[in-house]
Design an enzyme around this catalytic site. Sequence first.
Site, PDB file in Angstrom:
ATOM      1  N   ASP A 178       1.101  -1.205   0.041  1.00 36.00           N
ATOM      2  CA  ASP A 178      -0.149   0.180  -0.022  1.00 36.00           C
ATOM      3  C   ASP A 178       1.038   1.394   0.162  1.00 36.00           C
ATOM      4  O   ASP A 178       2.056   1.139   0.224  1.00 36.00           O
ATOM      5  CB  ASP A 178      -0.947   0.188   1.270  1.00 36.00           C
ATOM      6  CG  ASP A 178      -0.200  -0.205   2.447  1.00 36.00           C
ATOM      7  OD1 ASP A 178       1.005   0.111   2.594  1.00 36.00           O
ATOM      8  OD2 ASP A 178      -0.864  -0.977   3.460  1.00 36.00           O
ATOM      9  N   ASP A 238       1.316   5.059   1.731  1.00 38.21           N
ATOM     10  CA  ASP A 238       1.283   5.903   2.979  1.00 38.21           C
ATOM     11  C   ASP A 238       1.748   7.150   2.587  1.00 38.21           C
ATOM     12  O   ASP A 238       2.972   7.239   2.004  1.00 38.21           O
ATOM     13  CB  ASP A 238       1.849   5.405   4.223  1.00 38.21           C
ATOM     14  CG  ASP A 238       1.588   3.985   4.494  1.00 38.21           C
ATOM     15  OD1 ASP A 238       0.153   3.596   4.806  1.00 38.21           O
ATOM     16  OD2 ASP A 238       2.421   2.862   4.328  1.00 38.21           O
ATOM     17  N   ASP A 253       9.182   4.176  13.219  1.00 32.34           N
ATOM     18  CA  ASP A 253       9.981   3.089  13.776  1.00 32.34           C
ATOM     19  C   ASP A 253      11.378   2.804  13.623  1.00 32.34           C
ATOM     20  O   ASP A 253      12.390   3.012  14.351  1.00 32.34           O
ATOM     21  CB  ASP A 253       8.935   1.597  13.949  1.00 32.34           C
ATOM     22  CG  ASP A 253       8.351   1.460  12.725  1.00 32.34           C
ATOM     23  OD1 ASP A 253       8.825   2.053  11.640  1.00 32.34           O
ATOM     24  OD2 ASP A 253       7.550   0.591  12.529  1.00 32.34           O
TER      25      ASP A 253
HETATM   26  P1  ATP Z   1       3.700  -2.420   5.154  1.00 30.30           P
HETATM   27  O1  ATP Z   1       4.244  -2.829   3.839  1.00 30.30           O
HETATM   28  O2  ATP Z   1       3.319  -3.713   5.872  1.00 30.30           O
HETATM   29  O3  ATP Z   1       2.396  -1.576   4.678  1.00 30.30           O
HETATM   30  P2  ATP Z   1       4.751  -0.189   6.328  1.00 30.30           P
HETATM   31  O4  ATP Z   1       6.259  -0.015   6.799  1.00 30.30           O
HETATM   32  O5  ATP Z   1       4.158   0.805   5.307  1.00 30.30           O
HETATM   33  O6  ATP Z   1       4.669  -1.679   5.994  1.00 30.30           O
HETATM   34  P3  ATP Z   1       2.579   0.432   7.901  1.00 30.30           P
HETATM   35  O7  ATP Z   1       1.906  -0.328   9.033  1.00 30.30           O
HETATM   36  O8  ATP Z   1       1.695   0.618   6.726  1.00 30.30           O
HETATM   37  O9  ATP Z   1       3.901  -0.213   7.725  1.00 30.30           O
HETATM   38  O10 ATP Z   1       2.981   1.768   8.572  1.00 30.30           O
HETATM   39  C1  ATP Z   1       3.397   3.016   7.710  1.00 30.30           C
HETATM   40  C2  ATP Z   1       4.545   3.608   8.533  1.00 30.30           C
HETATM   41  O11 ATP Z   1       4.069   4.310   9.375  1.00 30.30           O
HETATM   42  C3  ATP Z   1       5.454   2.714   8.695  1.00 30.30           C
HETATM   43  O12 ATP Z   1       6.343   2.433   7.608  1.00 30.30           O
HETATM   44  C4  ATP Z   1       6.297   3.606   9.839  1.00 30.30           C
HETATM   45  O13 ATP Z   1       7.351   4.484   9.283  1.00 30.30           O
HETATM   46  C5  ATP Z   1       5.204   4.074  10.499  1.00 30.30           C
HETATM   47  N1  ATP Z   1       4.774   3.288  11.640  1.00 30.30           N
HETATM   48  C6  ATP Z   1       3.678   2.707  11.460  1.00 30.30           C
HETATM   49  N2  ATP Z   1       3.432   1.847  12.663  1.00 30.30           N
HETATM   50  C7  ATP Z   1       4.461   2.146  13.752  1.00 30.30           C
HETATM   51  C8  ATP Z   1       4.695   2.244  14.975  1.00 30.30           C
HETATM   52  N3  ATP Z   1       3.810   1.336  15.690  1.00 30.30           N
HETATM   53  N4  ATP Z   1       5.392   3.110  15.682  1.00 30.30           N
HETATM   54  C9  ATP Z   1       6.189   3.745  14.703  1.00 30.30           C
HETATM   55  N5  ATP Z   1       6.055   4.060  13.438  1.00 30.30           N
HETATM   56  C10 ATP Z   1       5.145   3.287  12.857  1.00 30.30           C
HETATM   57 MG    MG Z   2       2.192   0.551   4.526  1.00 27.15          MG
END
Ligand code: ATP
Ligand code: MG
Length: 437
Positions: free
Chosen positions: A58, A60, A137
């Site tokens: 996805d 963001d 994170d």
């Molecule tokens: P995915 O490919 O699973 O979507 P993602 O890294 O995009 O991985 P998301 O859960 O969509 O993960 O979150 C988007 C972004 O928001 C992360 O890349 C990170 O920068 C931030 N983020 C999400 N959850 C947390 C958390 N619990 N603590 C700190 N930052 C977070």
């Molecule tokens: Mg994501």
Amino acid sequence: MPCTALPRIVPRPEHNISRANISEHALKVLYRLRQENFQAHLVGGGVRDLLLGHEPKDFDIATDATPEQVRQVFRNCRLIGRRFRLAHVHFGRDIIEVATFRGSGEEGDDTDRRLENGMIVRDNSYGSIEEDALRRDFTINALYYDIADFSLIDYAGGLDDLRAGRVRFIGDPDQRYREDPVRMLRAVRFACKLGFNIESATEAPLFTLGHLLHDIPAARLFDELIKLLHSGYGLAVFEKLRHYGLFGHLFPATEACLTQQHQEFPLTFVSRGLANTDLRLQEGKPTTPAFLFAIILWEPVRLAYERLVADGVAEADAIHAASSAVCSDQQSLVAIPKRFSLPMREIWALQHRLAQREGKRPYRLITHPRFRAAYDFLVLRAEAGEADPELATWWTRFQDASSQERASMTESGGKRRRSRSRRRRRKPADTASEVPG
Ligand code: ATP
Ligand code: MG
């Protein structure tokens, strides 16, 4: 690229992120925010995965517009979340998540960021892009793609870590895990998903802070576990969670079975089940979390069932009682929604019925909506050495057999009837009512 002081800005010609690989909807949101004079960046998994040459799950978006301002820009927008307020921009079934830059929230009393015992319970204090980067994170998740000039911005050293294949926390790992213990699961997830190593300071607390997961709402843990175990790399995740001692905090009854039992089959069964699910997901075949959780929780259910049967409880009643006991203990930690827990319990209940091959029973059972899942489950049990392989083979044959062959099979099945008298309660055949909710 040479290592320079942070932030490191990589202009468009020097990186491989192309708009052609960004979803049309994400681009629309980015451009529209920009048109309204807001900053608009792609961030998180979208940037990370594009840089690695993977297709992002996805996209963001991060912006300096507040959630309310985002809502004013997009008619198709809904604000969600209290703990972490976000804007969801809807395009049919596709949702683009837009987050406002978070700040550290330290100065002033009017900040909407709250910690309880070091854990963030509310994080709606807004700030600059730089602050936003540092409260994310892992370094690899804190890379921004700026729609204004298509450059890449790295505030935390994520580009180096991406190249080195390293999951590294931004800031003090111990404190940052305490702020949000779900980050422990996220560290494991990214390591398994990307095949990365977890950097040593980021890894060390994983061995000791697992108990903090008990403070996380059970519904949030369920969501996170789906991402961990139902994304095509569940076996690797399971092994890592056990390695760090995290699995036992999520599934204590299963962990107790795995560590206390001397037989190999409980571990073989879970490992094979997860490998099987991974393969199906990788091949784009349908899978359900119900089957996955049925696998993980089976051994405690089976042991409780055997104890009840040994105490003289009828088999059909014993499986229901054992399922209820295991589910209610598990529910307080990881809340499995009814739409998955009901079919999960059906899969278990049908294991007992699969052993009854006489007369009309197999004909009825084969039309049960959950038959196929229950049969697959039986095959796995047999492969792991827990169930009789002859029974699994019998069902494999029965499904493909002609009506004549079936008749002779159920006759011989009839000969296997147990002599022990059983209390039988008739229930409408093949309905979910067999499993109490
Ligand atoms: P995915 O490919 O699973 O979507 P993602 O890294 O995009 O991985 P998301 O859960 O969509 O993960 O979150 C988007 C972004 O928001 C992360 O890349 C990170 O920068 C931030 N983020 C999400 N959850 C947390 C958390 N619990 N603590 C700190 N930052 C977070
Ligand atoms: Mg994501």
